[in-house]
Write an enzyme that holds these catalytic residues in place. Structure first.
Site, PDB file in Angstrom:
ATOM      1  N   SER A   1       0.826  -1.201   0.000  1.00  0.00           N
ATOM      2  CA  SER A   1       0.000   0.000   0.000  1.00  0.00           C
ATOM      3  C   SER A   1       0.870   1.263   0.000  1.00  0.00           C
ATOM      4  CB  SER A   1      -0.967  -0.049   1.192  1.00  0.00           C
ATOM      5  OG  SER A   1      -2.037   0.841   1.000  1.00  0.00           O
TER       6      SER A   1
ATOM      7  N   ASP B   1      -5.395  -4.069  -2.297  1.00  0.00           N
ATOM      8  CA  ASP B   1      -4.464  -3.772  -1.206  1.00  0.00           C
ATOM      9  C   ASP B   1      -3.958  -5.037  -0.514  1.00  0.00           C
ATOM     10  OD1 ASP B   1      -3.536  -2.948   1.500  1.00  0.00           O
ATOM     11  OD2 ASP B   1      -4.259  -0.979   0.891  1.00  0.00           O
TER      12      ASP B   1
END
Length: 258
Positions: free
Chosen positions: A47, A159
């Protein structure tokens, strides 16, 4: 022979975890490494950690990353793009990274780089080590339900926090002798969300916090700055976050290596 001297002369792998706007703290961690003369031989990210790891792997110093981060905000790296998967796309993030480092493949990195993402087709962890770097970072940064998943080789990727927020396992297959993880969420307390975006981000990071603990035990050292005074969505606190990351990292690294 002195153990700390031996540590300083071994290959270090650094895993940068996710944490939305808290990612500014990663900049301070990199500053501490540079000031202490500790060379990072391998780097992984998830991320926001993937964003910072990508920039560092392609030769950007902590000062340059700091300048880049100060120019970024949520509006600049995302665009309203309603689809059956999400409300937004982080395509602008990919375009920004492509502009900064170029249209690079993983094998062009100055420091070996790996990025983690979640495979929404299977629920498995996907380790990205080849192909276009900016596309991999987009995938790793696509918070489910908020940002559109990124399709790579037929798989819908999102993610990496869903499978491994601090991508330590990615470094276990490298030649790193010492693995260091950076956990942005370890000492953070949630704040009451002010809008739907805050609700979404708080809910997501509440989920992944519990998942992180299973992997951090495999690190030789953890850097866990106290970011309890900061919001997950306020991108205007980069300087303060970087300072917090630096303060904790310089203390932990000095104790371990010096």
């Amino acid at each position: 022979m002195n153990l700390k001297w031996l540590r300083r002369n071994r290959k270090i792998g650094l895993a940068l975890g996710g944490g939305a706007a808290l990612g500014g703290a990663h900049i301070g961690v990199l500053r501490a490494f540079e000031e202490l003369g500790l060379r990072i031989s391998y780097i992984s990210g998830n991320s926001i950690g993937a964003v910072v790891a990508c920039l560092y792997a392609f030769g950007k110093s902590w000062q340059e990353i700091d300048d880049i981060a100060l120019d970024m905000n949520w509006l600049e790296v995302s665009n309203f793009s309603p689809s059956k998967y999400s409300l937004f796309s982080n395509r602008k993030l990919g375009e920004k990274l492509k502009e900064i480092i170029g249209d690079k493949d993983f094998d062009e990195a100055l420091i070996p780089l790996s990025i983690v993402a979640s495979n929404l087709n299977t629920g498995d962890k996907t380790i990205l080590k080849k192909g276009k770097v900016h596309v991999a970072v987009m995938a790793s940064s696509a918070i489910p339900g908020l940002f559109k998943p990124v399709e790579i080789e037929g798989a819908l990727l999102a993610d990496g926090g869903l499978v491994e927020n601090i991508p330590i396992s990615l470094l276990q297959d490298s030649r790193a002798d010492i693995i260091i993880g950076v956990n942005l969420n370890a000492r953070r307390s949630l704040r009451k969300p002010e809008n739907w975006f805050g609700v979404m981000v708080n809910s997501y990071y509440t989920l992944i916090d519990s998942l992180s603990k299973a992997y951090t035990t495999n690190a030789d050292l953890m850097i866990e700055p106290n970011l309890s005074d900061f919001s997950l969505i306020d991108t205007k606190k980069t300087k303060e976050l970087a300072e917090k990351g630096y303060e904790e990292a310089i203390k932990v690294l000095k104790e371990y290596f010096f």
